[in-house]
Design a protein around this motif. Structure first.
Motif, PDB file in Angstrom:
ATOM      1  N   LEU A  86       5.429 -42.446 -63.217  1.00 54.26           N
ATOM      2  CA  LEU A  86       5.738 -42.917 -61.862  1.00 54.26           C
ATOM      3  C   LEU A  86       4.901 -42.144 -60.852  1.00 54.26           C
ATOM      4  O   LEU A  86       4.490 -41.014 -61.109  1.00 54.26           O
ATOM      5  N   ASN A  95       7.907 -47.368 -55.969  1.00 59.47           N
ATOM      6  CA  ASN A  95       7.208 -47.450 -57.257  1.00 59.47           C
ATOM      7  C   ASN A  95       7.270 -48.866 -57.822  1.00 59.47           C
ATOM      8  O   ASN A  95       6.266 -49.405 -58.281  1.00 59.47           O
ATOM      9  N   VAL A  96       8.472 -49.433 -57.795  1.00 62.64           N
ATOM     10  CA  VAL A  96       8.655 -50.758 -58.389  1.00 62.64           C
ATOM     11  C   VAL A  96       7.914 -51.818 -57.570  1.00 62.64           C
ATOM     12  O   VAL A  96       7.357 -52.764 -58.114  1.00 62.64           O
ATOM     13  N   VAL A 114      12.217 -56.732 -56.320  1.00 58.75           N
ATOM     14  CA  VAL A 114      12.405 -55.303 -56.602  1.00 58.75           C
ATOM     15  C   VAL A 114      13.887 -55.035 -56.868  1.00 58.75           C
ATOM     16  O   VAL A 114      14.249 -54.339 -57.829  1.00 58.75           O
ATOM     17  N   ARG A 146       9.140 -51.219 -62.984  1.00 58.44           N
ATOM     18  CA  ARG A 146       7.829 -51.379 -62.355  1.00 58.44           C
ATOM     19  C   ARG A 146       6.937 -52.308 -63.184  1.00 58.44           C
ATOM     20  O   ARG A 146       6.115 -53.035 -62.652  1.00 58.44           O
ATOM     21  N   SER A 147       7.106 -52.258 -64.517  1.00 63.15           N
ATOM     22  CA  SER A 147       6.261 -53.100 -65.371  1.00 63.15           C
ATOM     23  C   SER A 147       6.721 -54.553 -65.425  1.00 63.15           C
ATOM     24  O   SER A 147       5.900 -55.453 -65.526  1.00 63.15           O
TER      25      SER A 147
END
Ligand code: ADP
Ligand code: MG
Length: 348
Positions: A86, A95-96, A114, A146-147
């Motif tokens: 992160l 981050n996301v 998100v 996040r992915s």
């Protein structure tokens, strides 16, 4: 045609051949595990698929498109690594949101997606937290959010749980499997842990020194190992040399093979059992260790070989060190396994 195809992929670093003619396909929506000991090329294959590494020879096809020379940013692949990756100066939410911002998605959609991704990994309430204030498991969940938030075509998870303690790890294994099913996301999961591969996978690709040793469902790979390596890596098989097995049972074994027997298929008793279709051998208990709900006995056989025998851990019917016992080895569970997979493939 499979959704992802590795066609004769070779990767060399100098003289070191790390991927040695890898060919296999992955069906859309499957969760496939690359299982194998450290250093056998699992991460390198993921990096080649994601575009972080180039292949030396061969082709990678994704959804009918040859992506062998397509840059990483154009492959639409999400990746989570073992180490927490992160951005430390951004909150969970930031981050996301990062990947969506890069794609210039409108702010209202970003906010909704998100929130959904954070809920999916069960991190609601931690939106404003910075990575340094999160546990390892929470950081990996944030990395997972996040992915998946960018809705990648393929999700790659490179030993994402190996730094996480056992109990939390089990919970995250189930969560990843659930998310995979909810999103129908084609997923490749890397691990060196056979138990993890067993619970996670639709298909296991067992790696051995840059080659695929065996592929199949967890049950297939567990019950029908194709080689000594496969039998030692999965299922903790007892392996008896051909000469030992013949000495104990009188049954000849073809050259170039060993006999593999899973510990839980062996019967153990104090009285001589009256079993059909089983080889009967006698031995002495030399050790017993509880392993969860299983009690594992180590039994020394005539000639000095030892085997493991697993029985359900009940409070009765236990054997002590030094006890003489009879073992029954069911004939159909005494698998004749070639010492190496190459000869197995020729024989098949
Ligand atoms: P695994 O993920 O199965 O543990 P890796 O794919 O990371 O294995 O590594 C396989 C082999 O490739 C190792 O011997 C490693 O040292 C070598 N290797 C990986 N990346 C590089 C690199 N960038 N340069 C040189 N050798 C590498
Ligand atoms: Mg690795």
């Amino acid at each position: 045609m499979a959704y992802i195809e590795f066609r004769d992929v070779v990767k060399r670093f100098g003289d070191n051949t790390v991927l040695d003619h890898i060919s296999f396909g992955i069906q859309q929506g499957d969760l496939v595990t690359l299982l194998g000991p450290s250093g056998c090329g699992k991460s390198t294959l993921l990096r080649c698929l994601s575009g972080l590494e180039t292949v030396t020879e061969g082709q990678i096809v994704l959804d009918g498109r040859d992506v062998t020379n397509v840059p990483a940013s154009k492959r639409n692949i999400g990746m989570v690594f073992q180490q927490y990756s992160l951005f430390p100066n951004m909150t969970v939410e930031q981050n996301v949101a990062f990947g969506l911002k890069m794609k210039k998605v409108d702010p209202a959609t970003i906010e909704r997606k998100v929130a959904e991704a954070i809920a999916m990994v069960e991190l609601s309430g931690k939106e404003k937290a910075y990575p340094s204030s999160l546990s390892g498991g929470q950081q990996q969940r944030a990395a997972l959010a996040r992915s998946i938030v960018t809705e990648p075509a393929v999700l790659l998870l490179d030993e994402p749980l190996s730094a996480i303690d056992a109990k939390l790890r089990k919970a995250l294994q189930s969560r990843i499997r659930e998310i995979h099913q909810e999103l129908g996301l084609t997923t490749i999961f890397v691990t060196h842990d056979q138990d993890e591969a067993m619970v996670m996978s639709d298909v296991i690709q067992l790696f051995h020194s840059g080659r695929i040793e065996q592929a199949g469902s967890p049950v297939e790979v567990y019950t029908s190992p194709v080689s000594e390596f496969a039998a030692s890596f999965i299922g903790s098989y007892n392996q008896l040399s051909a000469s030992d097995f013949t000495a104990l049972t009188g049954v000849p074994v073809p050259q170039g093979n060993v006999i593999a027997i899973r510990p839980e298929t062996i019967g153990i008793s104090r009285e001589r059992p009256d079993e059909k279709d089983a080889h009967l051998v006698d031995g002495t208990v030399v050790d017993s260790t509880p392993r969860g709900n299983v009690l594992r006995y180590t039994v020394r056989l005539e000639g000095g070989t030892t085997v493991f025998v697993d029985v359900l851990f009940r409070s009765f019917h236990m054997f002590d060190r030094g006890n003489k016992v009879y073992l029954s080895l069911p004939e159909r569970d005494c698998l004749v396994i070639p010492v190496n997979a190459a000869s197995a493939r020729t024989a098949a």
